[in-house]
Design a protein around this motif. Structure first.
Motif, PDB file in Angstrom:
ATOM      1  N   THR A   1       0.647  -1.123  -0.038  1.00  0.00           N
ATOM      2  CA  THR A   1      -0.129  -0.086   0.059  1.00  0.00           C
ATOM      3  C   THR A   1       0.814   1.344   0.134  1.00  0.00           C
ATOM      4  O   THR A   1       0.513   2.314  -0.255  1.00  0.00           O
ATOM      5  N   ASP A   2       2.001   1.389   0.558  1.00  0.00           N
ATOM      6  CA  ASP A   2       2.837   2.331   0.490  1.00  0.00           C
ATOM      7  C   ASP A   2       2.417   3.240   1.613  1.00  0.00           C
ATOM      8  O   ASP A   2       1.500   3.088   1.914  1.00  0.00           O
ATOM      9  N   GLY A   3       3.177   4.150   2.019  1.00  0.00           N
ATOM     10  CA  GLY A   3       2.795   5.052   3.036  1.00  0.00           C
ATOM     11  C   GLY A   3       2.516   4.439   4.256  1.00  0.00           C
ATOM     12  O   GLY A   3       3.073   3.313   4.813  1.00  0.00           O
ATOM     13  N   ASN A   4       1.508   5.262   5.157  1.00  0.00           N
ATOM     14  CA  ASN A   4       1.277   4.728   6.567  1.00  0.00           C
ATOM     15  C   ASN A   4      -0.387   4.798   6.681  1.00  0.00           C
ATOM     16  O   ASN A   4      -0.701   5.630   7.488  1.00  0.00           O
ATOM     17  N   THR A   5      -1.115   4.070   6.032  1.00  0.00           N
ATOM     18  CA  THR A   5      -2.531   4.145   6.295  1.00  0.00           C
ATOM     19  C   THR A   5      -2.941   2.582   6.665  1.00  0.00           C
ATOM     20  O   THR A   5      -2.973   1.827   5.668  1.00  0.00           O
ATOM     21  N   PRO A   6      -3.194   2.377   7.851  1.00  0.00           N
ATOM     22  CA  PRO A   6      -3.519   0.907   8.265  1.00  0.00           C
ATOM     23  C   PRO A   6      -4.558   0.366   7.651  1.00  0.00           C
ATOM     24  O   PRO A   6      -4.520  -0.862   7.718  1.00  0.00           O
ATOM     25  N   TYR A   7      -5.617   1.186   7.198  1.00  0.00           N
ATOM     26  CA  TYR A   7      -6.502   0.265   6.538  1.00  0.00           C
ATOM     27  C   TYR A   7      -6.495   0.210   4.940  1.00  0.00           C
ATOM     28  O   TYR A   7      -7.286  -0.323   4.504  1.00  0.00           O
ATOM     29  N   GLY A   8      -5.286   0.701   4.595  1.00  0.00           N
ATOM     30  CA  GLY A   8      -5.083   0.847   3.218  1.00  0.00           C
ATOM     31  C   GLY A   8      -5.258  -0.565   2.365  1.00  0.00           C
ATOM     32  O   GLY A   8      -5.842  -0.569   1.096  1.00  0.00           O
ATOM     33  N   PRO A   9      -5.015  -1.754   3.175  1.00  0.00           N
ATOM     34  CA  PRO A   9      -5.005  -2.871   2.405  1.00  0.00           C
ATOM     35  C   PRO A   9      -6.432  -3.174   1.742  1.00  0.00           C
ATOM     36  O   PRO A   9      -6.763  -3.759   0.831  1.00  0.00           O
ATOM     37  N   HIS A  10      -7.448  -2.461   2.573  1.00  0.00           N
ATOM     38  CA  HIS A  10      -8.748  -3.087   2.248  1.00  0.00           C
ATOM     39  C   HIS A  10      -9.301  -2.121   0.832  1.00  0.00           C
ATOM     40  O   HIS A  10     -10.062  -2.548   0.215  1.00  0.00           O
ATOM     41  N   ILE A  11      -8.563  -1.055   0.962  1.00  0.00           N
ATOM     42  CA  ILE A  11      -8.837  -0.251  -0.355  1.00  0.00           C
ATOM     43  C   ILE A  11      -8.312  -0.599  -1.591  1.00  0.00           C
ATOM     44  O   ILE A  11      -8.897  -0.809  -2.431  1.00  0.00           O
ATOM     45  N   GLU A  12      -6.900  -0.900  -1.333  1.00  0.00           N
ATOM     46  CA  GLU A  12      -6.035  -1.508  -2.627  1.00  0.00           C
ATOM     47  C   GLU A  12      -6.770  -2.565  -3.019  1.00  0.00           C
ATOM     48  O   GLU A  12      -6.738  -2.897  -4.173  1.00  0.00           O
ATOM     49  N   ALA A  13      -7.321  -3.507  -2.068  1.00  0.00           N
ATOM     50  CA  ALA A  13      -7.899  -4.804  -2.495  1.00  0.00           C
ATOM     51  C   ALA A  13      -9.472  -4.453  -3.402  1.00  0.00           C
ATOM     52  O   ALA A  13      -9.319  -5.233  -4.411  1.00  0.00           O
ATOM     53  N   ALA A  14     -10.076  -3.488  -3.107  1.00  0.00           N
ATOM     54  CA  ALA A  14     -11.231  -3.148  -3.961  1.00  0.00           C
ATOM     55  C   ALA A  14     -10.725  -2.656  -5.375  1.00  0.00           C
ATOM     56  O   ALA A  14     -11.084  -2.725  -6.357  1.00  0.00           O
ATOM     57  N   ASP A  15      -9.556  -1.533  -5.196  1.00  0.00           N
ATOM     58  CA  ASP A  15      -8.723  -1.221  -6.074  1.00  0.00           C
ATOM     59  C   ASP A  15      -8.419  -2.258  -7.486  1.00  0.00           C
ATOM     60  O   ASP A  15      -8.450  -2.119  -8.544  1.00  0.00           O
ATOM     61  N   MET A  16      -7.766  -3.354  -6.549  1.00  0.00           N
ATOM     62  CA  MET A  16      -7.183  -4.536  -7.687  1.00  0.00           C
ATOM     63  C   MET A  16      -8.401  -5.153  -8.322  1.00  0.00           C
ATOM     64  O   MET A  16      -8.276  -5.691  -9.375  1.00  0.00           O
ATOM     65  N   VAL A  17      -9.448  -5.419  -7.541  1.00  0.00           N
ATOM     66  CA  VAL A  17     -10.575  -5.963  -8.335  1.00  0.00           C
ATOM     67  C   VAL A  17     -11.080  -4.939  -9.358  1.00  0.00           C
ATOM     68  O   VAL A  17     -11.627  -5.717 -10.332  1.00  0.00           O
ATOM     69  N   ALA A  18     -11.122  -3.775  -9.014  1.00  0.00           N
ATOM     70  CA  ALA A  18     -11.695  -2.678  -9.951  1.00  0.00           C
ATOM     71  C   ALA A  18     -10.908  -2.682 -11.240  1.00  0.00           C
ATOM     72  O   ALA A  18     -11.404  -2.562 -12.605  1.00  0.00           O
ATOM     73  N   ALA A  19      -9.671  -3.141 -10.892  1.00  0.00           N
ATOM     74  CA  ALA A  19      -8.419  -3.346 -12.065  1.00  0.00           C
ATOM     75  C   ALA A  19      -8.700  -4.422 -13.110  1.00  0.00           C
ATOM     76  O   ALA A  19      -8.034  -4.439 -14.093  1.00  0.00           O
ATOM     77  N   GLY A  20      -9.557  -5.634 -12.598  1.00  0.00           N
ATOM     78  CA  GLY A  20      -9.823  -6.652 -13.169  1.00  0.00           C
ATOM     79  C   GLY A  20      -9.292  -8.012 -12.738  1.00  0.00           C
ATOM     80  O   GLY A  20      -9.677  -9.118 -13.317  1.00  0.00           O
ATOM     81  N   MET A  21      -8.683  -8.055 -11.502  1.00  0.00           N
ATOM     82  CA  MET A  21      -8.508  -9.329 -10.717  1.00  0.00           C
ATOM     83  C   MET A  21      -9.725  -9.687 -10.310  1.00  0.00           C
ATOM     84  O   MET A  21     -10.775  -8.902  -9.646  1.00  0.00           O
TER      85      MET A  21
END
Length: 417
Positions: A324-344
């Protein structure tokens, strides 16, 4: 009179070890009835049972195939979904002990079992924290100080090098500290600085490999990605961001089945609901995040490019890991949704967020729910295979076989506001 305390203590210890090892009580807990996603990439197990003895999984499988030890504590998880605790392979955390411990506890609250800091860690503190077991906290891993060309005006923690010998010396110092990976930056920061080129990163990679270390690179440009793969780089800490990846790079990666890409996608630039963070932060903080979650066409274009590259790599079988880069502790949950939006698919994202991220860091005993692994898992109220945002619907988190006291952590953070 002869002192009998030592023999009695030895006998007591032997009895305790035998009790735990035999599965007769002594910290043995059986979790039954949940849908289990192991993180290995296999199909979910409906009505699963898994057994935790101390801090480890000792049996995992369908309920009709698991032998429950007599006297074990039973936990009914019917209607729940269990996933391995998340692993974040790219973060940059606080630099004080208090701040770093708080960062790791915040990650544990959101179901993260481990995080690796990439290249901004000075001094001994990061290595001290790595060696500790933080109560209610995620594990910490570190690349120590990263390596780059001089970047005046930017962070001075990384090694600023200008010769191959300086690069080799930096790697040797990192090896002496037993870093988990070597991080390099290959980026001119929009033309502001000379870029770490092949004449420098080649010797760095070679020296790291000679000393048994892997190397990951911050990249931006496609041409740099190709040069680094030719030089033997082990992973990318970002995806290609200047243009669409081409057939040449894809052919190169096809020859490297263990290569890992951590995409660190850009903000999608769309309005999203942030109310799921209520309870772990104040209403004002949630409101501020919600106000920033707006539709932004420029951001959407940036995301679209990175999403196309991620989708192509994932479809081609390139290993993808969560970061996730940076220091956002809940970031993996946002990244996961973004990865699905990207096509995974959600299933692919869960593997990226657990098994592949553990492999990226080099963690051997976590990332999947399997016999012998550390009992790090998240109990969810809904199935993330049907909607990846269900990773946010956390019922409980267990690290090393012990429930994270999420209520106490949230209360502490609220009281500090």
């Amino acid at each position: 009179m002869r002192d009998l305390r030592f023999p009695l203590l030895v006998i007591a210890a032997i009895v305790a070890v035998n009790l735990v090892g035999s599965g007769q009580g002594g910290g043995v807990t059986v979790y039954q009835g949940a849908r289990l996603i192991t993180g290995t990439g296999g199909a979910a197990i409906d009505n699963a049972t898994f057994i935790v003895d101390g801090s480890r999984f000792t049996q995992v499988g369908p309920s009709n195939a698991v032998k429950v030890p007599a006297g074990a504590t039973r936990v009914d998880l019917a209607g729940k979904t269990v996933i391995p605790a998340i692993i974040d392979s790219h973060v940059h955390l606080s630099t004080t002990r208090e701040g770093l411990v708080d960062d790791l506890q915040k990650r544990a609250y959101y179901g993260v079992a481990a995080a690796m800091s990439l290249g901004q860690d000075a001094g001994d503190l990061p290595f001290q924290i790595r060696a500790e077991v933080i109560p209610n906290g995620a594990r910490f891993y570190t690349a120590g100080r990263g390596i780059t060309m001089p970047e005046p005006g930017r962070n001075t923690v990384p090694y600023w090098i200008q010769t191959a010998d300086e690069g080799r010396k930096a790697v040797q110092e990192l090896a002496a500290k037993k870093v988990d990976i070597v991080k390099i930056w290959v980026d001119d920061r929009d033309g502001k600085y000379p870029k770490l080129g092949p004449a420098l990163y080649g010797p760095i990679i070679a020296e790291a490999h000679r000393l048994g270390l892997r190397v990951t690179a911050h990249i931006f440009d496609l041409d740099d990605a190709k040069g680094l793969v030719k030089a033997g780089i082990d992973a990318f800490a970002h995806g290609v961001r200047d243009t669409d990846v081409d057939d040449e790079l894809m052919a190169m990666l096809k020859q490297r089945p263990n290569f890992i890409v951590v995409p660190n996608l850009a903000d999608r630039g769309v309005k999203v609901d942030m109310s799921w963070l209520s309870g772990s932060m104040t209403a004002g903080e949630v409101q501020k995040l919600q106000a920033a979650a707006t539709d932004r066409p420029d951001a959407q274009q940036t995301f679209a490019l990175q999403a196309r590259n991620l989708a192509r790599m994932s479809k081609a079988g390139v290993r993808i890991a969560m970061g996730t880069d940076g220091n956002t502790p809940y970031g993996p949950h946002i990244e996961a949704a973004d990865m699905v939006a990207a096509g995974m698919t959600p299933a692919q994202v869960l593997v990226a967020s657990t098994k592949n991220a553990a492999d990226m860091i080099g963690i051997k005993d976590a990332g999947t729910i399997e016999t012998g692994k550390s009992a790090d898992f998240v109990v969810l109220d809904a199935n993330p295979l049907t909607d990846i945002t269900n990773t946010r619907r956390i019922s409980s988190v267990y690290l090393r076989g012990t429930a994270v006291d999420r209520a106490a952590l949230a209360a502490k953070w609220m009281a500090a506001k």
